[in-house]
Design a protein around this motif. Structure first.
Motif, PDB file in Angstrom:
ATOM      1  N   GLN A  39       0.828  -1.198   0.000  1.00 17.01           N
ATOM      2  CA  GLN A  39       0.000   0.000   0.000  1.00 17.01           C
ATOM      3  C   GLN A  39       0.867   1.254   0.000  1.00 17.01           C
ATOM      4  O   GLN A  39       1.968   1.269   0.529  1.00 17.01           O
ATOM      5  N   THR A  40       0.342   2.297  -0.622  1.00 17.94           N
ATOM      6  CA  THR A  40       1.007   3.590  -0.648  1.00 17.94           C
ATOM      7  C   THR A  40      -0.043   4.641  -0.982  1.00 17.94           C
ATOM      8  O   THR A  40      -1.246   4.374  -0.946  1.00 17.94           O
ATOM      9  N   ARG A  41       0.401   5.838  -1.299  1.00 16.71           N
ATOM     10  CA  ARG A  41      -0.471   6.878  -1.844  1.00 16.71           C
ATOM     11  C   ARG A  41       0.124   7.371  -3.156  1.00 16.71           C
ATOM     12  O   ARG A  41       1.318   7.589  -3.261  1.00 16.71           O
ATOM     13  N   LEU A  42      -0.744   7.551  -4.140  1.00 21.50           N
ATOM     14  CA  LEU A  42      -0.359   8.108  -5.427  1.00 21.50           C
ATOM     15  C   LEU A  42      -1.327   9.228  -5.756  1.00 21.50           C
ATOM     16  O   LEU A  42      -2.557   9.038  -5.675  1.00 21.50           O
ATOM     17  N   LEU A  43      -0.787  10.392  -6.064  1.00 21.73           N
ATOM     18  CA  LEU A  43      -1.593  11.596  -6.274  1.00 21.73           C
ATOM     19  C   LEU A  43      -2.511  11.840  -5.076  1.00 21.73           C
ATOM     20  O   LEU A  43      -3.657  12.267  -5.213  1.00 21.73           O
ATOM     21  N   GLY A  44      -1.989  11.527  -3.877  1.00 23.00           N
ATOM     22  CA  GLY A  44      -2.703  11.798  -2.642  1.00 23.00           C
ATOM     23  C   GLY A  44      -3.737  10.769  -2.243  1.00 23.00           C
ATOM     24  O   GLY A  44      -4.317  10.871  -1.163  1.00 23.00           O
ATOM     25  N   ARG A  45      -3.965   9.751  -3.054  1.00 20.14           N
ATOM     26  CA  ARG A  45      -5.020   8.768  -2.771  1.00 20.14           C
ATOM     27  C   ARG A  45      -4.418   7.435  -2.365  1.00 20.14           C
ATOM     28  O   ARG A  45      -3.476   6.946  -3.003  1.00 20.14           O
ATOM     29  N   ARG A  46      -4.977   6.840  -1.294  1.00 19.86           N
ATOM     30  CA  ARG A  46      -4.506   5.520  -0.879  1.00 19.86           C
ATOM     31  C   ARG A  46      -4.702   4.535  -2.028  1.00 19.86           C
ATOM     32  O   ARG A  46      -5.765   4.454  -2.646  1.00 19.86           O
ATOM     33  N   THR A  47      -3.644   3.770  -2.263  1.00 20.35           N
ATOM     34  CA  THR A  47      -3.629   2.872  -3.411  1.00 20.35           C
ATOM     35  C   THR A  47      -2.957   1.567  -3.027  1.00 20.35           C
ATOM     36  O   THR A  47      -1.927   1.559  -2.357  1.00 20.35           O
ATOM     37  N   LEU A  48      -3.539   0.456  -3.452  1.00 22.89           N
ATOM     38  CA  LEU A  48      -2.918  -0.848  -3.324  1.00 22.89           C
ATOM     39  C   LEU A  48      -2.293  -1.218  -4.667  1.00 22.89           C
ATOM     40  O   LEU A  48      -2.929  -1.065  -5.713  1.00 22.89           O
ATOM     41  N   CYS A  49      -1.069  -1.702  -4.622  1.00 20.88           N
ATOM     42  CA  CYS A  49      -0.345  -2.067  -5.836  1.00 20.88           C
ATOM     43  C   CYS A  49      -0.130  -3.569  -5.868  1.00 20.88           C
ATOM     44  O   CYS A  49       0.341  -4.159  -4.885  1.00 20.88           O
ATOM     45  N   LEU A  50      -0.479  -4.193  -6.988  1.00 21.72           N
ATOM     46  CA  LEU A  50      -0.380  -5.641  -7.173  1.00 21.72           C
ATOM     47  C   LEU A  50       0.631  -5.964  -8.256  1.00 21.72           C
ATOM     48  O   LEU A  50       0.751  -5.234  -9.254  1.00 21.72           O
ATOM     49  N   SER A  51       1.342  -7.092  -8.099  1.00 24.36           N
ATOM     50  CA  SER A  51       2.254  -7.540  -9.145  1.00 24.36           C
ATOM     51  C   SER A  51       2.285  -9.058  -9.184  1.00 24.36           C
ATOM     52  O   SER A  51       2.144  -9.721  -8.150  1.00 24.36           O
ATOM     53  N   GLY A  52       2.458  -9.614 -10.370  1.00 26.65           N
ATOM     54  CA  GLY A  52       2.521 -11.060 -10.552  1.00 26.65           C
ATOM     55  C   GLY A  52       1.329 -11.589 -11.326  1.00 26.65           C
ATOM     56  O   GLY A  52       0.258 -10.979 -11.352  1.00 26.65           O
TER      57      GLY A  52
END
Length: 421
Positions: A39-52
């Motif tokens: 999890q992080t924030r991108l452009l101020g919005r909480r965001t979950l990032c997935l890979s695989g």
């Protein structure tokens, strides 16, 4: 009860880190956390990032995730995709619009457009002087734009108008991920493209712009939504550009493929002599050089996956670049090796143009992309001798390109015998 804690920093914004690092951003952090999600924030919005690739299977489950007009960040949405297009729809409206694209890009139409492109490619290479260098990407983009316009029913343009349209469409691609002067310039060109395409739609409806009934221009002009209403001219224009622009964008895949053919010349001989070699080479090019780094959606309903909780309404990004290099499914994923094809580990194995089913959010133009790539590689390897001044590809650049313009020079015209694989 499963542990809902997701690695990462819920409150730290990573926008500038993403812009600095580019395509490896998600993959690198998933490796550092030892997790397919963070999890992080991108452009101020909480965001979950997935890979695989397993994460890709999850992401393209329509029961779990939903696309909305705000799923994609505003700069990308406003410049590359336009407002009201199929990419921002969901449910019945998406299904109906997507069916139109599947019909426009069916096997017969793919073959028809590929034949038009092969004819234009043959004409263009015949005019190339031996020994004189030219910039490769604009040359390819011009061929693709002229071909798709002819096929789509909008070919009634002068050479100057065609050149202007090509540069505008290329600008939409190049400016969509750049936080510099290219972004506002691309936004203005998007508006100009939409206005011109809307005129084509209106003229087609009035009969002032002749277009065959089976052409994309005519079918988009006459398409009706789920309420039985004709699309607004500007929305139909957006969808028409969603056919023209992606074909021009294939030029980038072609450039990356030509770079690899220069680096691995044995594949020129293989493609020239063996059926099927161009397909494998095209697939590996798409795997290795994902067009955009990621794709976005929102969680439809709260659920848990691998012990992690995904809350309703959370924005989720799927790492296209890293998933295409998932070491759990690809041997030596950071090596360019067309030999790895024809065995695909999963149906979402190459997800540069989306994953899952074509009826959902997988790009319906994927078969066309592969067809155009195969046709280009086969023609240039069988009917032309050429060299490329290879430049390093910048994976931090959004969207990726070589750090410098790539010159191409024709050196002769070979003759190869074609055999079966």
């Amino acid at each position: 009860m499963a542990d809902p804690g997701i690695p990462g920093h819920r409150w730290a914004d990573s926008t500038w880190a993403f812009l600095r690092e580019g395509y490896p951003f998600i993959r690198k952090r998933c490796a550092a956390y030892g997790s397919p999600v963070f999890q992080t924030r991108l452009l101020g919005r909480r965001t979950l990032c997935l890979s695989g690739l397993e994460a890709a299977e999850l992401f393209y489950d329509a029961r779990r995730f939903v696309r909305t007009p705000t799923s994609t960040p505003a700069p990308l949405r406003n410049i590359l995709l336009g407002a009201g297009g199929v990419q921002g729809l969901d449910g019945a409206p998406h299904a109906r619009r997507k069916q139109l694209f599947l019909e426009l890009l069916d096997k017969e139409n793919v073959q028809r457009l590929t034949q038009v492109y092969e004819a234009r490619l043959s004409e263009a290479t015949a005019r190339l002087p031996v020994g004189e260098a030219f910039e490769c990407l604009p040359w390819i983009e011009a061929l693709l734009c002229r071909s798709v316009c002819e096929w789509a029913g909008v070919a009634t343009m002068s050479d100057q108008q065609m050149h202007r349209l090509t540069r505008r469409l290329a600008s939409l691609i190049d400016g969509s991920g750049r936080l510099d002067w290219r972004m506002p310039a691309a936004w203005w060109r998007r508006k100009a493209c939409e206005a011109e395409a809307a005129r084509w739609i209106e003229n087609c409806r009035r009969g002032a712009h002749p277009a065959l009934p089976e052409s994309p221009l005519h079918k988009l002009a006459q398409h009706r939504d789920e309420q039985g209403q004709l699309l607004a001219p500007r929305v139909a224009a957006v969808e028409l550009l969603n056919i023209l622009r992606p074909v021009v964008a294939v030029g980038r895949f072609l450039l990356f493929g030509l770079i690899e053919l220069e680096r691995q010349p044995r594949w020129r001989t293989s493609i020239a002599r063996n059926e099927g070699a161009a397909w494998a080479f095209a697939e590996e090019t798409r795997r290795f050089y994902a067009f955009f780094p990621m794709v976005a959606a929102f969680v439809r309903e709260s659920f848990e996956w691998r012990g992690y909780r995904f809350d309703k309404g959370t924005r989720v990004l799927l790492d296209l670049f890293g998933s295409n290099r998932d070491a759990a499914h690809w041997k030596a994923p950071d090596s360019f090796s067309p030999e790895r094809f024809g065995q695909c580990p999963m149906k979402t194995s190459v997800i540069s143009q989306g994953g899952g089913e074509y009826t959902y959010h997988r790009c319906p133009g994927e078969p066309l992309t592969l067809s155009l790539m195969q046709a280009t590689f086969e023609y240039l390897c069988r009917h032309l001798q050429w060299r490329l001044d290879v430049k390093a590809v910048d994976f931090q650049r959004l969207p990726m390109l070589p750090r410098e313009a790539v010159p191409m020079t024709v050196t002769g015209h070979p003759v190869h015998e074609k055999t079966s694989a």
